[in-house]
Design an enzyme around this catalytic site. Sequence first.
Site, PDB file in Angstrom:
ATOM      1  CG  HIS A 113     -14.939 -14.393  13.642  1.00 28.81           C
ATOM      2  ND1 HIS A 113     -16.277 -14.227  13.885  1.00 28.81           N
ATOM      3  CD2 HIS A 113     -14.292 -13.588  14.516  1.00 28.81           C
ATOM      4  CE1 HIS A 113     -16.440 -13.350  14.846  1.00 28.81           C
ATOM      5  NE2 HIS A 113     -15.251 -12.961  15.256  1.00 28.81           N
ATOM      6  CD  GLU A 150     -12.652 -10.913  15.611  1.00 33.73           C
ATOM      7  OE1 GLU A 150     -12.720 -11.482  16.721  1.00 33.73           O
ATOM      8  OE2 GLU A 150     -13.618 -10.320  15.090  1.00 33.73           O
ATOM      9  CG  HIS A 205     -12.674 -13.922  19.565  1.00 40.04           C
ATOM     10  ND1 HIS A 205     -13.358 -14.127  18.393  1.00 40.04           N
ATOM     11  CD2 HIS A 205     -12.927 -15.005  20.351  1.00 40.04           C
ATOM     12  CE1 HIS A 205     -13.983 -15.292  18.453  1.00 40.04           C
ATOM     13  NE2 HIS A 205     -13.737 -15.841  19.628  1.00 40.04           N
ATOM     14  CD  GLU A 287     -13.123  -9.758  22.034  1.00 42.76           C
ATOM     15  OE1 GLU A 287     -12.388  -9.431  21.070  1.00 42.76           O
ATOM     16  OE2 GLU A 287     -14.303 -10.123  21.900  1.00 42.76           O
TER      17      GLU A 287
END
Length: 323
Positions: A113, A150, A205, A287
């Site tokens: 992101h 995040e 992430h 993750e």
Amino acid sequence: MSYTGPDFDPPPERRSRRGPLTVALAALVCGGLLGWGVYAATGGTDDKGAGTEAEGSPSAAPRTPSSAASSPAGSASPLPEDETSPASRTPSASAPAAAGPLKGKVVVIDPGHNPTNVEHTSEINRQVDVGTHRKECDTTGTSTNDGYAEAEFTLDVAHRMRAILQKQGATVKLTQDRDRPFGPCVDERARIGNAAKADAVVSIHADGSGAGNRGFHVILPGPVNAGEADTRAIVGPSRELGERIAGNFVRVTGTAPSNYIGGGTGLVTRKDLGGLNLSTVPKVFIECGNMRDSKDAALLTSGAWRQKAAQGISEGIVSFLRG
């Protein structure tokens, strides 16, 4: 990254949890390298499991943090001005590599992101080709229930990894460093690693699954040959990269593999991610935990734990490159 973003279509409904998992780390030293040994006592890998929120779910969108809220207690000190000024670098820029065992190696870190994606929803919602289908350019990502985004987490871990890997002699490039208004799109993220001829690429992430779902997982590319996507040459080396990262992540952070996806192995294979589908160099996603679980969130918002996460991922990369 939650399954609300940045590069995910809603995966199939996750299976019910299995019985208690036994997590083991085997320190298999071969040629000075740490081997990987995370496994579950029951069942095999469940690559169809996933988080519970659909992509683009409003509940997964991070709150727009103030500058103070985006740096929780324990976070790293602000970077020097020359590293925070957008004019001072591009996503592919890197400080000169130091002498070290990774001299000549190129590592691309992809912070999931972008902190300012929330201000450019129309741009990140446009469709791009990821080989197998078309999907959104990017998403805003998820956040903790207290609003720690995040995108802030991924950039902080990326900065810590860059410092660690540069000391090992690697040339380190970031796909974005808060130096562009949004994105890059998922297809461009893959192409940045390809253009750099990276020896390894890791996309950072944090998940946005339901409360009670805890732990990390590493996402590996599956064999894809469609449109512009052809992952067949990178599936094997990417799995080795992912296994070494998973093993070192367990060892350094003490965090167990996900209890809701991957069957306790900490490894999941996906064929629907543009960042993996379009890569021509070894690449994985990690993750690091579930931002929507209070216990995982306490780790993810801790600067001390983020340093451990960066160390564990980096040591996995070093192990892979030296192997």
